[in-house]
Design an enzyme around this catalytic site. Structure first.
Site, mmCIF file in Angstrom:
data_model
loop_
_atom_site.group_PDB
_atom_site.id
_atom_site.type_symbol
_atom_site.label_atom_id
_atom_site.label_comp_id
_atom_site.label_asym_id
_atom_site.label_seq_id
_atom_site.Cartn_x
_atom_site.Cartn_y
_atom_site.Cartn_z
ATOM 1 C CG ASP A 33 70.185 15.150 59.149
ATOM 2 O OD1 ASP A 33 69.495 15.700 60.040
ATOM 3 O OD2 ASP A 33 70.979 14.222 59.391
ATOM 4 C CE1 TYR A 125 60.446 12.562 71.200
ATOM 5 C CE2 TYR A 125 58.831 12.099 72.910
ATOM 6 C CZ TYR A 125 59.123 12.461 71.606
ATOM 7 O OH TYR A 125 58.099 12.717 70.721
ATOM 8 C CE LYS A 129 59.653 15.975 70.068
ATOM 9 N NZ LYS A 129 59.094 16.453 68.816
ATOM 10 C CB THR A 160 53.692 7.644 63.354
ATOM 11 O OG1 THR A 160 54.527 7.609 64.517
ATOM 12 C CG2 THR A 160 52.624 8.710 63.528
HETATM 13 N N1 LIG Z 1 54.315 8.974 67.390
HETATM 14 C C1 LIG Z 1 54.153 9.457 68.604
HETATM 15 O O1 LIG Z 1 53.703 8.733 69.534
HETATM 16 C C2 LIG Z 1 54.390 10.929 68.891
HETATM 17 C C3 LIG Z 1 53.803 11.508 70.024
HETATM 18 C C4 LIG Z 1 54.015 12.852 70.289
HETATM 19 C C5 LIG Z 1 54.804 13.613 69.433
HETATM 20 N N2 LIG Z 1 55.370 13.034 68.336
HETATM 21 C C6 LIG Z 1 56.207 13.867 67.462
HETATM 22 O O2 LIG Z 1 55.639 13.867 66.157
HETATM 23 C C7 LIG Z 1 56.651 14.140 65.202
HETATM 24 C C8 LIG Z 1 56.527 13.177 64.036
HETATM 25 O O3 LIG Z 1 56.872 11.870 64.485
HETATM 26 P P1 LIG Z 1 56.132 10.559 63.963
HETATM 27 O O4 LIG Z 1 55.356 9.993 65.101
HETATM 28 O O5 LIG Z 1 55.428 10.820 62.678
HETATM 29 O O6 LIG Z 1 57.398 9.602 63.752
HETATM 30 P P2 LIG Z 1 57.913 8.850 62.424
HETATM 31 O O7 LIG Z 1 56.794 8.078 61.820
HETATM 32 O O8 LIG Z 1 59.148 8.131 62.846
HETATM 33 O O9 LIG Z 1 58.260 10.043 61.445
HETATM 34 C C9 LIG Z 1 59.378 10.890 61.682
HETATM 35 C C10 LIG Z 1 59.677 11.656 60.416
HETATM 36 O O10 LIG Z 1 60.782 12.525 60.658
HETATM 37 C C11 LIG Z 1 61.756 12.318 59.646
HETATM 38 N N3 LIG Z 1 63.081 12.550 60.223
HETATM 39 C C12 LIG Z 1 63.662 11.912 61.282
HETATM 40 N N4 LIG Z 1 64.891 12.396 61.488
HETATM 41 C C13 LIG Z 1 65.100 13.349 60.546
HETATM 42 C C14 LIG Z 1 66.200 14.201 60.232
HETATM 43 N N5 LIG Z 1 67.334 14.176 60.944
HETATM 44 N N6 LIG Z 1 66.066 15.057 59.195
HETATM 45 C C15 LIG Z 1 64.926 15.096 58.462
HETATM 46 N N7 LIG Z 1 63.859 14.324 58.721
HETATM 47 C C16 LIG Z 1 63.954 13.457 59.739
HETATM 48 C C17 LIG Z 1 61.570 10.860 59.200
HETATM 49 O O11 LIG Z 1 62.042 10.649 57.869
HETATM 50 P P3 LIG Z 1 63.526 10.078 57.573
HETATM 51 O O12 LIG Z 1 63.759 8.965 58.538
HETATM 52 O O13 LIG Z 1 63.444 9.630 56.141
HETATM 53 O O14 LIG Z 1 64.457 11.221 57.758
HETATM 54 C C18 LIG Z 1 60.051 10.745 59.253
HETATM 55 O O15 LIG Z 1 59.456 11.257 58.089
HETATM 56 C C19 LIG Z 1 57.991 14.045 65.956
HETATM 57 O O16 LIG Z 1 58.461 15.361 66.226
HETATM 58 C C20 LIG Z 1 57.621 13.347 67.258
HETATM 59 O O17 LIG Z 1 58.479 13.708 68.329
HETATM 60 C C21 LIG Z 1 55.174 11.702 68.033
#
Ligand SMILES: NC(=O)c1ccc[n+]([C@@H]2O[C@H](COP(=O)([O-])OP(=O)(O)OC[C@H]3O[C@@H](n4cnc5c(N)ncnc54)[C@H](OP(=O)(O)O)[C@@H]3O)[C@@H](O)[C@H]2O)c1
Length: 238
Positions: A33, A125, A129, A160
């Site tokens: 985590d 959020y 960020k 995602t």
């Molecule tokens: N999707 C969007 O629209 C978007 C846009 C801009 C930026 N982002 C950023 O992109 C990054 C990746 O997000 P994503 O879109 O790929 O979301 P996602 O599909 O929900 O993936 C998030 C990942 O982070 C892991 N995670 C969450 N909490 C955690 C913790 N406490 N410790 C370790 N791992 C943790 C999750 O695995 P577990 O749950 O198994 O821990 C998962 O692998 C994030 O920083 C997000 O803010 C996303």
């Protein structure tokens, strides 16, 4: 590159590690985590012990929250900061001493367009960020001109499991509107940055113009963001 992977769900990590191995790569899955400093230190130590070196650390783990400020409880805010900001902070503190020791390394911090330009109903959020991008900018300046690189990634809405994770944790049902990109597009942009380090990565290039507009005409951009958020809310209700 050999890949050391961390997340909380060990079964998902094992599946990704199996895919990497099946493609001929080397993968080390470690359940951790990122909001827990001990977990992050153990992850980095295990990576070094198993793989022998650390060239790149990608701070990607993150969670979202959508809702008005009055619905953003102190507990929700604390969790956003713990995962999105402190996860990055712990990782930077664990990785940078090794980068300094070996004289090179690359810290990649995945922020968001809302880490540069706030959007209504993403106040908590956005704050987490912005904190990440502030940390990245300060570190980047500290290591400017050295072989230690710090890059910030600013994705727009990405397809995602981000929204599913918000639904699991907070019950919000969002489909996501506005410009979108695939996770592969973001991953490819990060890979290009590893090959040729850059301070900032904008996987959706037009997002940069929004930040420029916000610097030049913040009031106009506020009104645009307000209209955008209202359109989004109407589309979600439809
Ligand atoms: N999707 C969007 O629209 C978007 C846009 C801009 C930026 N982002 C950023 O992109 C990054 C990746 O997000 P994503 O879109 O790929 O979301 P996602 O599909 O929900 O993936 C998030 C990942 O982070 C892991 N995670 C969450 N909490 C955690 C913790 N406490 N410790 C370790 N791992 C943790 C999750 O695995 P577990 O749950 O198994 O821990 C998962 O692998 C994030 O920083 C997000 O803010 C996303």
């Amino acid at each position: 590159m050999a890949v050391s992977l961390c997340a909380r769900r060990a079964d998902r990590l094992a599946a990704i590690a199996a895919d990497i191995r099946a493609a001929g790569g080397l993968a080390l899955p470690v359940a951790a985590d990122v909001s827990n400093e001990g977990d992050v230190r153990a992850f980095v130590t295990r990576t070094l012990a198993t793989l022998g070196r650390l060239d790149v650390a990608v701070c990607n783990a993150g969670i979202g929250f959508h809702g008005a400020l009055e619905d953003t409880t102190p507990e929700v805010m604390a969790r956003l900061l713990a995962v999105n900001y402190l996860g990055t902070f712990h990782t930077a503190r664990a990785a940078l001493p090794y980068f300094e020791q070996q004289g090179s390394g690359h810290l990649v911090i995945v922020s968001s367009i809302v880490g540069r330009r706030g959007l209504p109903f993403y106040e908590g959020y956005a704050a987490s960020k912005f904190a990440q991008s502030g940390l990245a900018e300060a570190l980047r300046s500290q290591y400017a001109g050295t072989a230690i690189h710090v890059s910030t990634v600013f994705p727009v809405s990405t397809r995602t499991e981000f929204r599913e994770a918000m639904a699991r944790s907070y019950g919000s049902q969002l489909r996501g509107h506005g410009p979108q990109q695939s996770a592969e597009q973001v991953a490819r942009a990060i890979l290009r940055c590893l090959e040729r380090p850059r301070p900032e990565v904008w996987p959706y290039r037009w997002a940069r113009w929004l930040v420029w507009l916000s610097a030049v005409a913040p009031g106009t951009t506020d009104r645009m963001m307000r209209r955008f958020a209202r359109r989004q809310a109407r589309a979600e209700d439809a």
